[in-house]
Every structure is written in C-alpha cells, then in structure tokens.
Design an enzyme around this catalytic site. Structure first.
Site, PDB file in Angstrom:
ATOM      1  N   ASP A  49       0.857  -1.334  -0.020  1.00 41.43           N
ATOM      2  CA  ASP A  49       0.151   0.018   0.174  1.00 41.43           C
ATOM      3  C   ASP A  49       0.965   1.167   0.015  1.00 41.43           C
ATOM      4  O   ASP A  49       1.878   1.346   0.529  1.00 41.43           O
ATOM      5  CB  ASP A  49      -0.986   0.039   1.339  1.00 41.43           C
ATOM      6  CG  ASP A  49      -0.245  -0.098   2.364  1.00 41.43           C
ATOM      7  OD1 ASP A  49       0.726  -1.069   2.537  1.00 41.43           O
ATOM      8  OD2 ASP A  49      -0.790   0.454   3.698  1.00 41.43           O
ATOM      9  N   GLU A 101      -0.575  -1.875   5.054  1.00 40.06           N
ATOM     10  CA  GLU A 101       0.526  -1.759   6.301  1.00 40.06           C
ATOM     11  C   GLU A 101       0.212  -0.625   6.986  1.00 40.06           C
ATOM     12  O   GLU A 101       0.485  -0.519   8.194  1.00 40.06           O
ATOM     13  CB  GLU A 101       1.748  -1.959   5.969  1.00 40.06           C
ATOM     14  CG  GLU A 101       2.964  -2.048   6.942  1.00 40.06           C
ATOM     15  CD  GLU A 101       3.232  -0.868   7.658  1.00 40.06           C
ATOM     16  OE1 GLU A 101       3.432  -0.774   8.918  1.00 40.06           O
ATOM     17  OE2 GLU A 101       3.318   0.219   7.037  1.00 40.06           O
TER      18      GLU A 101
END
Ligand SMILES: [Zn+2]
Ligand SMILES: [Zn+2]
Length: 398
Positions: free
Chosen positions: A80, A138
């Site tokens: 991400d 994350e």
C-alpha cells in the site's frame, strides 16, 4: 553462492525497476490495492507458483513447494501507498493526486516478485518451502497483517522475514537487531468536559481549556519521571481542540468571549516493552483523572492499542546476520542497530512466529536521496533492490 545470487539479481534488475516504477505511478491505499495485487498474482502465476488471492481482503499468497522439504519460510512485502501528495520530479512520479508510494512499498512488492523469479530459477537447490506474502494496508491499523493472519497466512509457516527500504542507510547496507526493533504504536483520545460560559465571568465556568493545557504540560513528565531512563517511550499530544473556531479559517469569526464546555485531546504512545506501555497508559489516565477531579470537570479516556512491537527472534536474526555478512561484508551490516519508535504491522507476525525484520539501505547522499519514509520527496536509490532481493533469496536458500 554469493556470486550466483548477485548475478541473478542483476539479471532481473531492469525488469524489477520497471515493475517498481509502474506500481509507483499507480499508488493504491489501504486495502484498495487490487491493481498492485493483480501484478503480484500474475507474476507468481507466470512462474507456476500456486497463488491464492483475496487473503486478508486483497492480499496475495504464493506457495512454492519444494519436494522433500519439511520447513516453510514466509517472505513478506507490503503493497500500500500513503495519502500524501508526492513532491518529487522523477519521471515515474505518482499519477494520482494525493496518493503516493512514499514509504517504499512499491519497491518491496517489486523485490518480492524478483525474489520469486530468482527462486523459481534456483528451485532445484531449495531445501525449504517458500511462501510469498503480498500484504495490503500496512499503513493503517488494524491492517493487512491481522487480516491476512485471520485468513491463515501463517499456517504451516516456521519463520517469517520482512524487509524495509530505509534511506538513512546507504545502498549496500543492512540493519537489524535481536529483540524489539520497532515500537508498539498506540493512540489515546480524551474528552474533557467542564462548564462553558461568558469569558468575562470565568468564576462561573469550569474552564476545560485551562485544564487541557495543564494536562498537555503534565504528560511531558511521564517519560521523564515514570519511565526508567534506560527504557524508551514517546508520548506525543497531536490534537488539542476547544472552542468553536473553524480550523481552516483560523480565529476569524470565532467567539473569543466564550469559554467552551469541552476540549478534545489526542495523541500517540510508542513503547518497546509491555511494562512500559502499561505504566504510560496508567499515568496518562491518572493525570487526566487527577486534573479533572481537582477542577470539578469530567472526562472520558479511550486508549487504543495499535501495531505491536516488531520483535526479532534470535535464530532468525542469526540467519540474517550470517547471510548479510556473506553478501556485503561485516562492515556493511549495522548490527545490532538501535530500535526505533516507528511502528510496522510486521509486528503482528512477529508476535506469533519466529521472525526478523531488516532495514535495507536505500540512501545515496551524492544523488541527494536522503529523505526519510513519509517525506513528500521520499525516494530510493533503486540499486537497493539488488540488495533487498539478494538478502531474501539467500534467506530462502539456506
Ligand atoms: Zn510507512
Ligand atoms: Zn513502510
């Protein structure tokens, strides 16, 4: 072995740079990483690796089975990006306003794809099963690690390794340590309620602004006077709101002659040990309780535990240290590095099974690549991906 590994990393380097730049130009946030996950899944599929998608909502898991192997190690990359505007002028700059890969997870994904390609090529020399873990979200807790664990990503896994690009260190360097490496990262929220009224009659009010200000000052003593000087903790108040100002317009139009009825206070706590975390949490609440009580105010106190400590287990660290020394030499391995109080949801895995997290040097002072993760001009020297892949491949080939 070292030469073979580096030869393979160089062989795949241009492709991996292209994949990283493509992901960099198309950043995705949180769990919404379908495009990036698709790239990872297609890359594994093309290698004949058995792929599962939709693990932890949008995560991807690939299993490389090795005949005769009994042990399984997992290699994890996060996928991400961040909701930040990129301010670099690189040709592969983010094409999406307000979103950018400013933590290097684009490089993590590309390196794990490269690692899968190299290990496919070297498959006949492998002695352990390898699980490739591509994780969403994350940056937001509760995030991808917990979601993937709920979907069984650690089942049958003996050890897990993760790497993170880190421009503080030069390309070719690695850094790790035994024990806590990254912090438990928690948040707190307080509503402090007094009694509002006319500012010219403060004696008829219970002024929450004054109590809130005393609280912000008082919490500065927690680390200084409640935590052992040889332990570490951070308490930062990051929000303090009271009155009716529109934050965008500043104090224009605000009622400056009114004492408001309540203030909101929030912040973050970072610790490396459970005992310290408990002490800080207790003291945060004790101080607001005491101040509220002394001033006839009331409060609510909400404490949210976030990402747990990223804990490096000794046998896994030993593997990393011996491989890193072989790859780059003793002087380029920063060991033991001092822990830092940033958080990382790799910590969730490390609380469950033996694990090791490694910083991979990505800085290059001559080229001005020095900005840390989350800086709007963060970038990496892409040569670091050779070293990231080399370490992951060497860990898989033990
Ligand atoms: Zn980050
Ligand atoms: Zn990161």
């Amino acid at each position: 072995m070292k030469n073979l590994i580096f030869e393979q990393c160089h062989h795949h380097f241009n492709d991996i740079v292209a994949i990283r730049r493509d992901i960099h130009q198309h950043p995705e946030i949180g769990f919404d990483v379908e495009r990036t996950a698709g790239i990872a899944a297609d890359a594994l599929d093309a290698l004949g690796i058995s792929v599962k998608t939709g693990i932890g909502r949008t995560g991807v898991v690939g299993d490389m089975e090795v005949p005769g192997a009994s042990k399984r190690i997992a290699l994890r990359a996060d996928m991400d990006a961040l909701p930040i505007q990129e301010l670099t002028d690189v040709p592969y700059k983010s094409r999406i306003d307000g979103k950018a890969h400013l933590c290097g997870h684009d490089a993590h994904t590309a390196m794990l794809i490269g690692t899968a390609r190299i290990l496919s090529h070297l498959r006949s020399s492998l002695k352990t099963h390898i699980r490739f873990v591509f994780q969403p979200s994350e940056e937001v807790f509760p995030g991808g690690a917990e979601a993937m664990m709920a979907d069984g990503v650690l089942e049958d896994v003996d050890e897990i390794y993760g790497i993170h690009v880190f421009p503080i260190y030069a390309v070719g360097e690695y850094a790790t340590c035994v024990g806590p490496m990254l912090a438990q990262s928690d948040t707190f929220r307080i509503t402090l309620t007094g009694r509002g009224g006319h500012a010219a009659f403060p004696h008829l009010t219970i002024d929450p602004i004054l109590i809130g200000a005393q609280y912000v000052t008082a919490v500065q003593s927690i680390v200084a006077r409640n935590v052992d000087p040889l332990d570490s903790a951070v308490v930062s108040v990051t929000q303090l709101h009271g009155g009716d100002a529109n934050l965008q317009n500043g104090l224009a139009g605000a009622a400056l002659n009114v004492i408001p009825p309540k203030v909101l206070i929030g912040g973050t706590v970072r610790t490396l040990q459970k005992t310290v975390q408990i002490r800080v949490r207790e003291q945060l609440e004790r101080l607001i309780a005491g101040l509220a009580n002394a001033n006839d105010a009331t409060y609510t106190f909400d404490y949210q535990e976030g990402c747990p400590v990223t804990y490096n287990h000794e046998p896994c660290v030993t593997n990393v240290v011996s491989n890193a020394r072989e790859l780059v030499g003793k002087e380029k391995l920063i060991f033991p590095v001092l822990p830092i109080l940033g958080g990382e949801d790799f910590g969730c895995y490390s609380q469950e099974i033996p694990a090791c997290f490694v910083m991979v040097g990505a800085g290059n002072k001559e080229q001005g690549i020095v900005n840390m993760c989350h800086h709007p001009q963060f970038d990496i020297d892409e040569n670091c991906m050779i070293y990231g892949m080399a370490l992951l491949v060497s860990l898989a080939m033990r």
